[in-house]
Design a protein around this motif. Structure first.
Motif, PDB file in Angstrom:
ATOM      1  N   SER A 145     -32.528 -75.533 -56.218  1.00 30.40           N
ATOM      2  CA  SER A 145     -33.039 -76.962 -56.036  1.00 30.40           C
ATOM      3  C   SER A 145     -34.419 -77.286 -55.219  1.00 30.40           C
ATOM      4  O   SER A 145     -34.655 -78.284 -55.101  1.00 30.40           O
ATOM      5  CB  SER A 145     -31.966 -78.043 -55.865  1.00 30.40           C
ATOM      6  N   THR A 146     -35.009 -76.142 -54.673  1.00 28.20           N
ATOM      7  CA  THR A 146     -36.215 -76.443 -54.077  1.00 28.20           C
ATOM      8  C   THR A 146     -37.359 -75.887 -54.803  1.00 28.20           C
ATOM      9  O   THR A 146     -37.081 -75.519 -55.893  1.00 28.20           O
ATOM     10  CB  THR A 146     -36.392 -75.504 -52.685  1.00 28.20           C
ATOM     11  N   SER A 147     -38.660 -76.232 -54.441  1.00 29.55           N
ATOM     12  CA  SER A 147     -39.668 -75.866 -55.047  1.00 29.55           C
ATOM     13  C   SER A 147     -40.507 -74.598 -54.502  1.00 29.55           C
ATOM     14  O   SER A 147     -41.515 -74.156 -54.861  1.00 29.55           O
ATOM     15  CB  SER A 147     -40.691 -76.937 -55.260  1.00 29.55           C
ATOM     16  N   GLY A 148     -39.764 -73.939 -53.598  1.00 29.16           N
ATOM     17  CA  GLY A 148     -40.291 -72.911 -52.587  1.00 29.16           C
ATOM     18  C   GLY A 148     -40.107 -71.705 -53.152  1.00 29.16           C
ATOM     19  O   GLY A 148     -39.932 -71.405 -54.668  1.00 29.16           O
ATOM     20  N   PRO A 149     -40.184 -70.488 -52.599  1.00 28.89           N
ATOM     21  CA  PRO A 149     -39.951 -69.005 -52.869  1.00 28.89           C
ATOM     22  C   PRO A 149     -38.558 -69.046 -53.866  1.00 28.89           C
ATOM     23  O   PRO A 149     -37.865 -69.771 -53.394  1.00 28.89           O
ATOM     24  CB  PRO A 149     -39.644 -68.465 -51.755  1.00 28.89           C
ATOM     25  N   GLY A 150     -38.713 -68.044 -54.843  1.00 30.98           N
ATOM     26  CA  GLY A 150     -37.370 -68.119 -55.604  1.00 30.98           C
ATOM     27  C   GLY A 150     -37.615 -68.728 -57.006  1.00 30.98           C
ATOM     28  O   GLY A 150     -36.855 -68.550 -57.722  1.00 30.98           O
ATOM     29  N   ASP A 151     -38.627 -69.305 -57.223  1.00 25.65           N
ATOM     30  CA  ASP A 151     -39.070 -69.987 -58.524  1.00 25.65           C
ATOM     31  C   ASP A 151     -39.618 -68.890 -59.317  1.00 25.65           C
ATOM     32  O   ASP A 151     -41.029 -69.066 -59.588  1.00 25.65           O
ATOM     33  CB  ASP A 151     -39.856 -71.306 -58.218  1.00 25.65           C
ATOM     34  N   PHE A 152     -39.002 -67.898 -59.772  1.00 17.15           N
ATOM     35  CA  PHE A 152     -39.679 -66.809 -60.530  1.00 17.15           C
ATOM     36  C   PHE A 152     -40.145 -67.298 -61.666  1.00 17.15           C
ATOM     37  O   PHE A 152     -41.178 -66.453 -62.224  1.00 17.15           O
ATOM     38  CB  PHE A 152     -38.704 -65.828 -60.639  1.00 17.15           C
ATOM     39  N   ASP A 153     -39.835 -68.262 -62.525  1.00 17.79           N
ATOM     40  CA  ASP A 153     -40.133 -68.508 -63.774  1.00 17.79           C
ATOM     41  C   ASP A 153     -41.033 -69.562 -63.703  1.00 17.79           C
ATOM     42  O   ASP A 153     -41.817 -70.215 -64.685  1.00 17.79           O
ATOM     43  CB  ASP A 153     -39.032 -69.174 -64.638  1.00 17.79           C
ATOM     44  N   THR A 156     -39.773 -59.798 -61.398  1.00 17.73           N
ATOM     45  CA  THR A 156     -38.608 -59.054 -61.374  1.00 17.73           C
ATOM     46  C   THR A 156     -37.497 -59.607 -60.813  1.00 17.73           C
ATOM     47  O   THR A 156     -36.353 -59.200 -60.792  1.00 17.73           O
ATOM     48  CB  THR A 156     -38.969 -57.597 -60.500  1.00 17.73           C
ATOM     49  N   GLY A 157     -37.622 -60.773 -59.941  1.00 18.29           N
ATOM     50  CA  GLY A 157     -36.564 -61.272 -59.214  1.00 18.29           C
ATOM     51  C   GLY A 157     -36.177 -60.721 -57.986  1.00 18.29           C
ATOM     52  O   GLY A 157     -35.254 -60.824 -57.257  1.00 18.29           O
ATOM     53  N   ASP A 158     -37.208 -59.826 -57.464  1.00 17.97           N
ATOM     54  CA  ASP A 158     -36.778 -59.103 -56.119  1.00 17.97           C
ATOM     55  C   ASP A 158     -37.344 -60.045 -55.063  1.00 17.97           C
ATOM     56  O   ASP A 158     -38.460 -60.073 -54.555  1.00 17.97           O
ATOM     57  CB  ASP A 158     -37.689 -57.625 -56.190  1.00 17.97           C
ATOM     58  N   PHE A 159     -36.399 -60.996 -54.668  1.00 14.64           N
ATOM     59  CA  PHE A 159     -36.715 -62.027 -53.672  1.00 14.64           C
ATOM     60  C   PHE A 159     -37.460 -61.644 -52.336  1.00 14.64           C
ATOM     61  O   PHE A 159     -38.258 -62.173 -51.998  1.00 14.64           O
ATOM     62  CB  PHE A 159     -35.349 -62.967 -53.413  1.00 14.64           C
TER      63      PHE A 159
END
Length: 70
Positions: A44-52, A22-25
């Motif tokens: 530009s990180t590989s952490g949380p927020g990489d929803f796709d 959902t994109g609910d970070f």
């Protein structure tokens, strides 16, 4: 949530999947400016927020947040 041999861990994994979809970070059941701010902070990180699940927080993840805004 499905419970399998991992029990409660399976439930937690299902919850993480829902947030990614959902994109609910921040997990507050809304996609809003707080989620956008968290996404931009992780840009530009590989952490949380990489929803796709592309490996990097980028425009694809921003699209997920905007598509589910409100």
């Amino acid at each position: 949530a499905s419970l399998g041999p991992l029990g409660e861990i399976s439930t937690e994994i299902d919850a993480v999947s829902d947030v990614r979809a959902t994109g609910d970070f921040n997990g507050d059941d809304r996609v809003d400016s707080e989620d956008l701010a968290a996404l931009l902070a992780a840009w530009s990180t590989s952490g949380p927020g990489d929803f796709d699940m592309s490996g990097t927080v980028d425009a694809g993840d921003l699209a997920v947040v905007l598509a589910n805004w409100g």
